[in-house]
Design an enzyme around this catalytic site. Structure first.
Site, mmCIF file in Angstrom:
data_model
loop_
_atom_site.group_PDB
_atom_site.id
_atom_site.type_symbol
_atom_site.label_atom_id
_atom_site.label_comp_id
_atom_site.label_asym_id
_atom_site.label_seq_id
_atom_site.Cartn_x
_atom_site.Cartn_y
_atom_site.Cartn_z
ATOM 1 C CG HIS A 135 -1.661 -1.157 1.035
ATOM 2 N ND1 HIS A 135 -3.202 -0.955 0.629
ATOM 3 C CD2 HIS A 135 -2.122 -2.311 1.606
ATOM 4 C CE1 HIS A 135 -3.583 -1.712 0.489
ATOM 5 N NE2 HIS A 135 -3.026 -2.840 1.720
ATOM 6 C CE LYS A 141 -6.276 13.849 0.411
ATOM 7 N NZ LYS A 141 -6.320 12.309 -0.158
ATOM 8 N NE ARG A 142 -4.300 9.578 10.337
ATOM 9 C CZ ARG A 142 -3.486 8.711 11.659
ATOM 10 N NH1 ARG A 142 -4.166 7.759 11.406
ATOM 11 N NH2 ARG A 142 -2.101 8.539 12.042
ATOM 12 C CE LYS A 201 -2.816 10.651 3.259
ATOM 13 N NZ LYS A 201 -2.871 9.984 2.155
ATOM 14 C CB THR A 204 -9.928 4.699 -1.135
ATOM 15 O OG1 THR A 204 -9.903 4.904 -0.079
ATOM 16 C CG2 THR A 204 -9.310 3.895 -1.860
ATOM 17 C CE LYS A 239 -14.035 6.270 0.689
ATOM 18 N NZ LYS A 239 -12.938 6.259 1.462
HETATM 19 O O1 HBZ Z 1 -3.436 3.124 1.599
HETATM 20 C C1 HBZ Z 1 -2.770 4.006 1.941
HETATM 21 C C2 HBZ Z 1 -2.174 4.374 1.022
HETATM 22 O O2 HBZ Z 1 -1.509 5.821 0.864
HETATM 23 C C3 HBZ Z 1 -3.678 4.853 -0.144
HETATM 24 O O3 HBZ Z 1 -2.576 5.778 -1.254
HETATM 25 C C4 HBZ Z 1 -3.775 3.833 -0.492
HETATM 26 O O4 HBZ Z 1 -5.287 4.041 -1.384
HETATM 27 C C5 HBZ Z 1 -5.003 3.125 1.009
HETATM 28 C C6 HBZ Z 1 -5.461 1.837 0.101
HETATM 29 O O5 HBZ Z 1 -5.292 0.815 -0.851
HETATM 30 N N1 HBZ Z 1 -2.214 2.965 3.016
HETATM 31 C C7 HBZ Z 1 -2.191 3.483 4.690
HETATM 32 O O6 HBZ Z 1 -2.928 3.997 4.794
HETATM 33 N N2 HBZ Z 1 -1.603 2.859 4.841
HETATM 34 C C8 HBZ Z 1 -0.031 1.901 4.928
HETATM 35 O O7 HBZ Z 1 0.370 2.056 3.314
HETATM 36 C C9 HBZ Z 1 0.333 1.783 6.381
HETATM 37 C C10 HBZ Z 1 1.829 1.087 5.666
HETATM 38 C C11 HBZ Z 1 2.567 0.417 6.775
HETATM 39 C C12 HBZ Z 1 2.400 1.179 7.868
HETATM 40 C C13 HBZ Z 1 1.476 1.586 8.065
HETATM 41 C C14 HBZ Z 1 0.380 1.656 7.078
HETATM 42 O O8 HBZ Z 1 2.960 0.359 8.719
#
Ligand code: HBZ
Length: 794
Positions: A351, A531-532, A537, A639, A643
């Protein structure tokens, strides 16, 4: 049309009254809002049980493959409204409650959000569960039943403060505790002889099941969440001798495991408790999967034909070594068979490519917490290196660190990215070496979102326009939204789309005035970034533009400005200083702008605290302009962007993540594109002093930065943002300065386009029409065909 439609209001009224009386022990005159919510929830839940049992029966009969989605996060949100909508019960429940003098909206609002996730990754898992049920794909979600979900965000003098979240404070009407489904999870200790693990710590994982119902209640899968419980009973002897704390120690130790969700998002926190949580989930899920398999089959060679396991990022990446361990140490298979079978079952979704988010654990910690797994990882690594003759750089264990991404990749049949661009970048950058060694492994599955929650439930006004225009049934066949294109020249349809948006904007304005005491101009562009909070971002780019706009309006208020409402929402990880500074700056800017009589209605800045799933459901339908402005190459997919498109917002965005595909689907002329491409970003980083050069080239940005350092937004503390401004001049790791002028220019185009209301409605129509591709049903069909090799059982 739908199994539940036959239920009369009277029959439902009886059910709700019975729950009120016999489950809650209340009579109507004394029932509180909570009592009504519980009675309605139990009554709706009862109606899911039949399809849930039927789905289980069909799954056993079909003897097919089951999907297991392992995720440390499920950001579910509220459940009642979603269940009512999927069962087609909304009107009926509304009628019943009206008859009792109770407001359905209040009942729905009374439910706490199930916030068992941080952001995109967790919300994606929740959309996937709903789509798997809608598509009758036999599946289980496996996660952790955190007692405290993501923290509650408050602002104190503009600063984020975190408060514990307490959703399980009240009984949770959607779960079924399964005391009989219980597994022992072990930690630490040592290895006897060659490899017999003698753990020194154990806890129980106990199952709590939630039914997940799909569209029209035709199918329901299970989300099984694990709660941690002590294996040693309370030490009565110690208690009686007066040491109450020591007596309760085993219990306290166990419970910390499922106590809180780690609030980090796209960062790696590297804490021992986190490693234990990851193993706790993974081991409980795999023991459960093997138990279920053995209840039907006896030859583990068949496991890959019956079980597909999806690892949601690397958090459950111990699934590789753990499955090998269980097959060898508990079930007597040899190494080669165990490893072949594990590889045949496992798949990995990545991700993010951000280096700070790629999980690693020190071999020291891994060896101490999970000595047997460390041994298995070493052997997987040795075989991987020997078989591929790879460079040292591609090892799983290097420089005393276990690289979980490499481990997940090596132990997966399929590895996928979450948008076309992200998958390409995986192959070209972070995973290029591994992709070279295993060229058939990486594939793309562009993310999607469920149109049931994100359109039908959250936007009834637009949903009605859609059904009136293209007919019923688009909820489960979202590609049909393209039929809207034939109505583009129908003024009545364009007006109806505009009217639905205005209705939602008015509803949001009422909410903002009640909750935040701020009046929003419904004629303004509602411009939303939710968003976060993360530097990549680029909320900072948006604030800089806001500051410029404020200053430009002040210097010429009569210039015929298109009014704007800038809405921000999002949480920062508690330890992420730079993100928290941006939060404070937004709030400081809001304070100045909103109290400036010169700009008045032409600009407002709103940042409601504690953005969550329910707030998204309120904001997205009321949005005109969706801000998707990350540095190209950094946002894996996004995502929220999908929406917004479904809800008729136009996007201002970079060529990043799924924005690229959104623009293709809706048409380039209906999308406000700006900024550098991922390739240009890569080149730009090579230029020394890129930020300084960009700022010197942009008098507007110089002015903005000057206003900030002069303390225009922090007059009581003029030095507050010196660090932020200095970092922008000298580091600017996400190229805010380099993209600033391009962003400003396109924001001006937005103003022009919005001024022609009918033209804007046409653009909105084209966006909705092009959004069908972004249903998570399409995504799940892709996983079923390309990764899981499973079929729908409807
Ligand atoms: O996953 C998000 C991406 O930032 C976003 O672009 C994407 O749409 C979404 C679904 O695929 N990623 C996350 O929310 N979180 C992480 O990628 C993540 C990776 C490692 C970690 C904690 C969170 O230790």
């Amino acid at each position: 049309m739908n199994a539940m439609n036959d239920l009369s209001a009277e029959a439902l009224r009886i059910r709700i009254t019975q729950h009120l009386t016999y489950t809650l022990g209340k009579d109507k005159p004394h029932a509180s809002l909570y009592d009504w919510r519980m009675a309605v929830s139990y009554s709706v839940r009862d109606l899911i049980i039949e399809p849930w049992f039927a789905a289980t029966r069909k799954t056993y009969e079909a003897q097919g493959k089951r999907v297991y989605y392992l995720s440390l996060e499920f950001l579910i949100g509220r459940i009642l409204g979603d269940a009512m909508m999927n069962l087609g019960l909304f009107e009926t429940v509304q009628d019943v409650l009206e008859g009792e003098g109770v407001s359905l909206a209040d009942v729905i609002e009374d439910e706490p959000d199930a916030a068992l996730g941080n952001g995109g990754l967790g919300r994606l898992a929740a959309c996937f569960l709903e789509s798997m049920s809608t598509l009758a794909c036999p599946a289980y979600g496996y996660g952790i039943r955190y007692e405290h979900g993501l923290f509650r965000q408050l602002f104190e003098s503009g600063r984020q403060v975190e408060h514990p979240e307490d959703w399980l404070n009240q009984p949770h009407p959607w779960e079924f505790e399964r005391p009989e489904a219980r597994y022992t999870i072990s930690f630490k200790g040592h290895l006897d002889g060659q490899s017999v693990w003698q753990p020194s710590e154990t806890v129980y994982a106990r199952a709590y099941d939630m039914p997940v119902v799909g569209w029209q209640g035709k199918w329901a899968n299970t989300l099984r969440l694990w709660g941690a419980h002590p294996t040693e009973l309370f030490d009565l002897e110690q208690f009686n001798s007066g040491d109450h704390t020591a007596a309760a120690a085993p219990e306290a130790l166990a419970r910390t495991l499922s106590r809180v969700l780690y609030p980090e998002d796209t960062t790696d926190s590297g804490k021992e408790l986190r490693l234990k949580q990851e193993y706790f989930l993974t081991s409980a899920a795999l023991q459960d999967i093997l138990r279920r398999f053995l209840s039907e089959y006896d030859d583990f060679a068949q496991l890959p034909d019956k079980v597909a396991i999806q690892m949601n990022d690397t958090h459950p990446a111990l699934a590789g070594p753990e499955l090998i361990r269980l097959l060898m140490d508990e079930h007597g298979l040899d190494w080669n068979a165990a490893k072949r079978i594990a590889l045949g079952c496992l798949n990995y979704t990545n991700h993010t490519l951000l280096p700070e988010a790629l999980e690693t654990w020190s071999t020291w910690l891994m060896g101490r917490v999970l000595p047997r797994h460390m041994q298995i990882i070493e052997q997987i690594d040795q075989e991987h290196r020997a078989a591929t003759k790879c460079a040292a750089d591609l090892a799983i264990v290097k420089h005393d660190q276990v690289h979980m991404g490499t481990l997940a990749f090596v132990m997966a049949s399929h590895v996928n990215g979450v948008s076309a661009l992200h998958t390409d970048l995986m192959k070209e950058t972070v995973f290029s070496g591994l992709h070279g060694l295993y060229p058939a492994r990486v594939l793309n599955q562009t993310n999607g979102v469920t149109p049931r929650r994100w359109l039908r439930l959250s936007n009834p006004a637009l949903s009605k326009v859609l059904t009136d225009t293209i007919g019923a049934g688009w909820e489960s066949d979202l590609a049909r939204l393209s039929e809207l294109n034939t109505f583009e020249d129908d003024r009545a349809v364009r007006d109806a789309i505009g009217a639905a948006k205005r209705h939602n904007k008015l509803a949001l304005s009422n909410w903002a005035s009640d909750r935040l005491g701020i009046t929003l101009n419904p004629d303004a562009v509602f411009d939303v970034q939710i968003k976060r909070m993360h530097e990549y971002k680029r909320q900072l780019l948006n604030v800089f533009e806001t500051i410029h706009r404020w200053s430009a309006i002040r210097s010429n208020p009569e210039a015929g400005w298109t009014p704007r409402v800038k809405i921000f929402g999002g949480k920062a990880a508690p330890g992420y200083f730079a993100a928290k500074e941006i939060i404070r700056l937004i709030n400081d800017v809001a304070n100045v702008v909103n109290n400036d009589p010169v700009v008045g209605d032409l600009l407002k800045v709103v940042y409601p605290a504690n953005y969550n799933v329910s707030m998204a459901e309120r904001l997205i339908p009321a949005t005109d302009l969706s801000e998707q402005i990350s540095t190209a190459g950094k946002e894996a997919s996004g995502t929220g962007n999908m929406k917004f498109t479904m809800n008729g917002a136009l996007t201002i965005g970079t060529l990043d993540g799924a924005n690229v595909e959104i623009r293709e689907q809706v048409g380039a002329e209906n999308f406000f594109l700006f900024g550098m491409t991922a390739a240009e970003v890569r080149d730009r980083y090579l230029i020394e002093g890129h930020a300084r050069t960009a700022i010197l080239d942009s008098p507007t940005l110089q002015d903005v930065l000057q206003m900030i350092v002069e303390g225009r937004f922090s007059p009581e503390d003029t030095d507050r943002y010196n660090g932020l401004v200095d970092a922008t001049w000298n580091h600017d790791p996400f190229l805010v300065a380099s993209d600033f002028d391009s962003y400003l220019a396109v924001q001006a185009e937005v103003d022009l386009a919005f001024a022609d209301e009918d033209h804007w409605n046409r653009l909105a129509l084209r966006n909705i029409a092009g959004s069908g591709y972004f249903s998570s049903d399409r995504t799940i069909k892709g996983y079923m065909a390309d990764i899981w090799d499973t079929r729908s059982l409807l």
